[in-house]
Design an enzyme around this catalytic site. Sequence first.
Site, PDB file in Angstrom:
ATOM      1  N   PHE A   1       0.845  -1.193   0.000  1.00 40.44           N
ATOM      2  CA  PHE A   1       0.000   0.000   0.000  1.00 40.44           C
ATOM      3  C   PHE A   1       0.875   1.236   0.000  1.00 40.44           C
ATOM      4  O   PHE A   1       1.796   1.352   0.810  1.00 40.44           O
ATOM      5  CB  PHE A   1      -0.902   0.001   1.242  1.00 40.44           C
ATOM      6  CG  PHE A   1      -1.788   1.219   1.326  1.00 40.44           C
ATOM      7  CD1 PHE A   1      -2.940   1.324   0.564  1.00 40.44           C
ATOM      8  CD2 PHE A   1      -1.458   2.278   2.161  1.00 40.44           C
ATOM      9  CE1 PHE A   1      -3.749   2.449   0.627  1.00 40.44           C
ATOM     10  CE2 PHE A   1      -2.263   3.419   2.237  1.00 40.44           C
ATOM     11  CZ  PHE A   1      -3.409   3.494   1.473  1.00 40.44           C
TER      12      PHE A   1
ATOM     13  N   ASP B   1       9.121   2.559   1.234  1.00 41.35           N
ATOM     14  CA  ASP B   1       8.011   3.267   1.869  1.00 41.35           C
ATOM     15  C   ASP B   1       8.014   2.890   3.353  1.00 41.35           C
ATOM     16  O   ASP B   1       7.541   1.820   3.736  1.00 41.35           O
ATOM     17  CB  ASP B   1       6.701   2.857   1.187  1.00 41.35           C
ATOM     18  CG  ASP B   1       5.488   3.561   1.792  1.00 41.35           C
ATOM     19  OD1 ASP B   1       5.589   4.059   2.936  1.00 41.35           O
ATOM     20  OD2 ASP B   1       4.443   3.585   1.131  1.00 41.35           O
TER      21      ASP B   1
ATOM     22  N   LYS C   1       3.168   9.304   8.924  1.00 43.94           N
ATOM     23  CA  LYS C   1       2.515   8.767  10.126  1.00 43.94           C
ATOM     24  C   LYS C   1       3.195   9.145  11.458  1.00 43.94           C
ATOM     25  O   LYS C   1       2.962  10.222  11.967  1.00 43.94           O
ATOM     26  CB  LYS C   1       2.347   7.246   9.990  1.00 43.94           C
ATOM     27  CG  LYS C   1       1.306   6.874   8.926  1.00 43.94           C
ATOM     28  CD  LYS C   1       0.751   5.470   9.102  1.00 43.94           C
ATOM     29  CE  LYS C   1      -0.513   5.271   8.272  1.00 43.94           C
ATOM     30  NZ  LYS C   1      -0.289   4.779   6.905  1.00 43.94           N
TER      31      LYS C   1
HETATM   32  C1  LIG Z   1      -0.550   5.194   5.518  1.00 40.46           C
HETATM   33  C2  LIG Z   1       0.373   4.811   4.446  1.00 40.46           C
HETATM   34  C3  LIG Z   1       0.510   5.576   3.276  1.00 40.46           C
HETATM   35  C4  LIG Z   1      -0.347   6.778   2.977  1.00 40.46           C
HETATM   36  O1  LIG Z   1      -0.184   7.782   3.915  1.00 40.46           O
HETATM   37  P1  LIG Z   1      -1.291   8.939   4.038  1.00 40.46           P
HETATM   38  O2  LIG Z   1      -0.736   9.866   5.073  1.00 40.46           O
HETATM   39  O3  LIG Z   1      -2.567   8.274   4.431  1.00 40.46           O
HETATM   40  O4  LIG Z   1      -1.406   9.583   2.699  1.00 40.46           O
HETATM   41  C5  LIG Z   1       1.449   5.173   2.348  1.00 40.46           C
HETATM   42  N1  LIG Z   1       2.218   4.082   2.548  1.00 40.46           N
HETATM   43  C6  LIG Z   1       2.120   3.337   3.665  1.00 40.46           C
HETATM   44  C7  LIG Z   1       3.019   2.163   3.847  1.00 40.46           C
HETATM   45  C8  LIG Z   1       1.188   3.665   4.645  1.00 40.46           C
HETATM   46  O5  LIG Z   1       1.075   2.915   5.745  1.00 40.46           O
END
Ligand SMILES: *Cc1c(COP(=O)(O)O)cnc(C)c1O
Length: 412
Positions: free
Chosen positions: A141, A225, A254
């Site tokens: 994701f 990521d 986050k």
């Molecule tokens: C939460 C998340 C995102 C997206 O972050 P947002 O602040 O919701 O745009 C992207 N990559 C990972 C791995 C995530 O956990």
Amino acid sequence: MSGETEATSWQEDAARDLVRNAGDRLALFTRGEGSHLWDGEGKRYLDFLGGIAVTSLGHAHPVFVEAVSRQAATLAHVSNFFATPPQLALASQLKRLAGTGESGRVYFGNSGAEANEAAFKLARLHGGPERPRILALRNAFHGRTMGTLALTGKDYMQAPFLPMIPGVEFIESTVEALDQALDERVAALFVEPIKGEAGVVELPEGYLVAARELTARHGALLILDEIQTGAGRTGAWFAFQRDGITPDAITVAKGIGGGFPIGALITFGAASELFSPGTHGSTFGGNALATAVASAVLGEIERAGLLDNAAARGEQLRTAIGAIGSPLVTGCRGRGLLIGIALAHPVAGAVVAAAQQNGLIVNAANDSTIRIAPALTIGDAEIDEFITLFTQTLHTVIADTPASTTPTEVPA
Ligand SMILES: *Cc1c(COP(=O)(O)O)cnc(C)c1O
């Protein structure tokens, strides 16, 4: 009953006024302190989701409160025509924590998606017309904006929004699949070091080391990521550090803001020279308020030794969850305080609902996985309370589960 009236009214407001991009809101929270939340009727909850791995210091932590208040009263925003001391301090702090050395650089956005959008552009700048291909892992994701959705290998999320931005190809999370897919037309490989949204699914042992070696051999960038895994959540500042590799870029968001919206792209070595003036920007990104808060949050994680706490409390939680001995729990995945509790049956939704009834907030990452991502500050008291409430919750769900339900497969 006045409580009923109150509950009905916020639910009606939400149903009428909020865009219906998500399911019904589960509760109306009015206050938080440490690892606890209170709803509009004064009911207290143990928060073991932490706003999805965001509130690293818990709620209303004095360091967070002080940083927001002090910087709001000093200087909040001036635009990126100008620099501010908190922005420069956070950039240098992030470079140090990520281990970029002198040559690293930091781009600030306001969310995970914005950090990944910047990373997508970094990949295109590196690739140019000669390298139009970008590889990403199936079931990882990366966000909900059009760019990051194009990187997210989940058909059901992309389907309503086709066509996607071209060039992205999804591969299985194996070294063989990567080896087969790579050639001199690949600009970058995007990797989520632990797939959080997919159900806290780890990569095969040695994957990152092999991915570093293979991408380097083909001249492709390795972009990690670390939006969910970063900021100490797994017991290291960033998950990749356990593998001793150097990526070309990582994205964070986050947990670094502890509840204040902020995201960043951190580049290493030659990848730091790809952006040139005019190629990207953001009005809010990296403003003085957001960066002062993130700086204070990361400073407190360091000062209070919360990396070690995340690692130790993670182990303690895993052992304690196993010791419940529930037939509904088949094991734990993840690292540090990013934990996926695997269920024997696809009843995660029922577990979340029963937990909330019992005053415990957890999340269903998929039908058969409960995700927990509590504050990095938790101690014995929070763990004991979690085990009591979770044990109670499992009993309730077992009593209601038909014996015939079968487990769902967790995607790799
Ligand atoms: C939460 C998340 C995102 C997206 O972050 P947002 O602040 O919701 O745009 C992207 N990559 C990972 C791995 C995530 O956990």
